[in-house]
Enzyme design. Sequence first.
Site, PDB file in Angstrom:
ATOM      1  N   TYR A 237       0.859  -1.172   0.000  1.00  0.00           N
ATOM      2  CA  TYR A 237       0.000   0.000   0.000  1.00  0.00           C
ATOM      3  C   TYR A 237       0.903   1.232   0.000  1.00  0.00           C
ATOM      4  O   TYR A 237       2.030   1.166  -0.477  1.00  0.00           O
ATOM      5  CB  TYR A 237      -0.940  -0.122   1.231  1.00  0.00           C
ATOM      6  CG  TYR A 237      -2.095   0.818   1.206  1.00  0.00           C
ATOM      7  CD1 TYR A 237      -2.861   1.015   0.058  1.00  0.00           C
ATOM      8  CD2 TYR A 237      -2.432   1.552   2.348  1.00  0.00           C
ATOM      9  CE1 TYR A 237      -3.912   1.901   0.043  1.00  0.00           C
ATOM     10  CE2 TYR A 237      -3.491   2.434   2.340  1.00  0.00           C
ATOM     11  CZ  TYR A 237      -4.223   2.620   1.189  1.00  0.00           C
ATOM     12  OH  TYR A 237      -5.252   3.500   1.191  1.00  0.00           O
TER      13      TYR A 237
ATOM     14  N   LYS B 229     -19.841 -20.526 -11.309  1.00  0.00           N
ATOM     15  CA  LYS B 229     -19.004 -20.421 -12.517  1.00  0.00           C
ATOM     16  C   LYS B 229     -17.610 -19.926 -12.118  1.00  0.00           C
ATOM     17  O   LYS B 229     -16.591 -20.377 -12.650  1.00  0.00           O
ATOM     18  CB  LYS B 229     -19.628 -19.437 -13.514  1.00  0.00           C
ATOM     19  CG  LYS B 229     -20.926 -19.921 -14.133  1.00  0.00           C
ATOM     20  CD  LYS B 229     -20.695 -20.820 -15.331  1.00  0.00           C
ATOM     21  CE  LYS B 229     -22.025 -21.322 -15.857  1.00  0.00           C
ATOM     22  NZ  LYS B 229     -21.941 -22.214 -16.991  1.00  0.00           N
TER      23      LYS B 229
HETATM   24  C1  LIG Z   1     -24.606 -24.582 -18.119  1.00  0.00           C
HETATM   25  C2  LIG Z   1     -25.174 -23.259 -18.249  1.00  0.00           C
HETATM   26  O1  LIG Z   1     -24.467 -22.299 -18.423  1.00  0.00           O
HETATM   27  C3  LIG Z   1     -26.603 -23.113 -18.206  1.00  0.00           C
HETATM   28  O2  LIG Z   1     -27.310 -24.101 -18.091  1.00  0.00           O
HETATM   29  O3  LIG Z   1     -27.059 -21.961 -18.268  1.00  0.00           O
HETATM   30 MG   LIG Z   2     -25.514 -20.431 -18.270  1.00  0.00          MG
END
Ligand SMILES: CC(=O)C(=O)O
Ligand SMILES: [Mg+2]
Length: 755
Positions: free
Chosen positions: A42, A97
């Site tokens: 920092y 994800k």
């Molecule tokens: C796998 C995916 O991205 C969905 O089913 O929307």
């Molecule tokens: Mg998806």
Amino acid sequence: MAEKTRITRDEALAYHLDPTPGKIDVSASTPMATQRDLSLAYSPGVAVPCEVIAQNPETAYDYTTKGNMVAVISNGTAVLGLGNLGALASKPVMEGKAVLFKRFADVNAIDIELDTEDPDAFIKAVELMGPSFGGINLEDIKAPECFIIEQTLKEKMDIPVFHDDQHGTAVICAAGLINALHISGKKIEDCRIVLNGAGAAGIACIELLKAMGARHENCIVCDTKGVIYQGRTAGMNQWKSAHAVATDLRTLQEAMEGADVFLGVSVKGAVTQDMVKSMADNPVIFAMANPDPEITPEEAHQVRIDAIVATGRSDYPNQVNNVLGFPYLFRGALDIHARAINDEMKIACAEALAALAREDVPDEVAIAYGRKLSFGRDYIIPTPFDPRLIYTVPPAVARAGMDTGVSRRPIVDLDGYADKLRARMDPTSSILQGIYARARNAQARMIFAEGDEVRVLRAAVAYQRNGLGKALVVGREADVKEKLETAGLADAVRELEVVNAANTQHLESYKSFLYQRLQRKGFDRHDIHKLAARDRHVFASLMLAHGHGDALVTGATRKSAHVLELIGKVFDASASDGAVGITALLHKGKIVLVGDTLVNEWPDDNDLALIAERGAHVARELGLDPRVAFVSFSTFGYPVSERADKMHRAPAVLDERGVDFEYDGEMTVDVALNPAVMAQYPFCRLSGPANVLVVPARHSASISVKLMQEMAGATVIGPILTGLQHPVQIASTVSTANDILNMAVMAACEIGRNS
Ligand SMILES: CC(=O)C(=O)O
Ligand SMILES: [Mg+2]
Ligand SMILES: NC(=O)C1=CN([C@@H]2O[C@H](COP(=O)(O)OP(=O)(O)OC[C@H]3O[C@@H](n4cnc5c(N)ncnc54)[C@H](OP(=O)(O)O)[C@@H]3O)[C@@H](O)[C@H]2O)C=CC1
């Protein structure tokens, strides 16, 4: 087909609740301990990279996380196949994800949910956050807005912008279809293809297939209003119009007649068995709606055994899901500091995936997946846990990116790049994955001795519901029922088999077995009755000894030494019988086994040699090449000490025994684990860092394991009890339900059992 994993709503919620809400944590990658660290991280130190980046923006890839950071962005308008759940409710999918990016390709990703359905507002927000990221992964945004959003952002931003539901899905679908047609012996240009769902995923899939040779007039696209034909006006948009054909067909049912390929990216249950029946020979059915497909593989196969079926789910063979694409596409793109992910990179990804599935599947993949895989109807696409993906797909993507000029920083040595990718991934997760898959194959009847403990009950329920085998719980029926209900697992009452001295028919044979063993050790019939009927550790061991279960896990409620003593009434489980405890420490992508953590208090050099053998045996069973170090506070004789002497002598015992694994010692832990320190002893016989540490005594084992657990946050599995004739594992009193489940899985795989 692999045993199907059953997941309950409770389990899904508990997974997201514990140990902390959600699925992501952020940790610092640089030291942050001292005043100096603070000054560097920092003010004032941080000013220097700021100025450098201001002068030369490209250096942001060197001095910040930009180059390995992706934003997973959604507005929640098409969350999986669940519809428009809104931005907030999409967060679990986006966090998911993000962790898949990390798990499969070591890409750091963060989820961002934008609370707007206005494409302009969405575009503005994403555009403004461009400097923070090396790439933008758009997710679960409904059509047609997603097309406008992606296209505009691609034009405005100088980093890859990729709508996963469009192109991720299309790439995997293409890879799967290349192979499915390979098997059915059809050519894409001759196939009649029916697509159900003309949204983000559907339009992208059909466009890519047409680019690969599918003929426009052979492709029928359907949506909620049925077939998209030339002249239709209801529910149309420009993206659908591009795929309208001149046809009299009006319904999905009509379109399916004689079709070679069905692609579903619509909703659960959209396809009937009658429709499948009417398809051409060797029909290809990709029912990709999530979480529930348009038709299940069971339903499709019931009417057409010649069908090649794929779904988007992980619990059926042939998972056609974009998880096979986005981690590796971004890995390759980030590593060349790409400006975009273009069509050539997507096609390279599809071809690399398809080619990988046709290759011979190494044993490690088969172990991780629980069954032998070979290219065919039930294996047309690699499995997400295939460790080859990380070093096969990104190089193909990177090469295509470099060939088409989107790279800012080309990779010169692609072979070296593949090696670096291989080393990048955490081997421990595939080890655990492999053990679970083996347990699922073994289908062991697992005896859980402590049915009065709620953590044990949770583990037993998880064991059974995860398809690992049958759970037998020792306890009182009413008590187990009440505890399950309190734990929110009322459904499980009917599923678990509860066993006790009152409801077994075998108590008399258990008692006479025990009397035979203990009559000359001061136990009379009354003592025997008390032990067999009232002590659950002994009772559970007797069940195992009589084959009324295949393996046993206990120890969550009483100290391990005490439990070991009770088990020893039924089995030969003492140090003199050759029993040894080995604990696995998993941390920062490394796995190290430590022994003896359970049985031998103060082993002599012969005992130490046995501990080394047992440790090496466990290492092999976990898929490691054993390298054993006898550790101490001295290294190869210095400093000289009476306490270190036995560690110095133990390797000589192994020399005499002529064992078939690497070992050396004595040495300090840094010599054992750090290659640079080990290099100071060029005569050391270990070919790499040790993965089995034999420690001088049980107290040093306990101290080192607990220190790693408390200070470093290492995952601890064990002690794994080895050297018994039967698979028995003793969990510790501080075990969580998950730890107990891990021990049950070890027992199911018979890890450490004396064979
Ligand atoms: C796998 C995916 O991205 C969905 O089913 O929307
Ligand atoms: Mg998806
Ligand atoms: N396996 C995988 O990797 C992936 C799977 N998917 C799945 O694909 C599905 C669609 O996702 P996405 O394209 O992002 O969503 P969109 O909202 O963009 O599109 C959905 C499309 O499905 C159509 N549809 C809905 N219900 C039916 C029905 N009963 N019959 C025919 N068509 C129907 C809609 O028709 P209309 O236009 O008339 O409204 C629309 O065209 C989801 O189930 C999702 O989980 C998505 C991405 C990846």
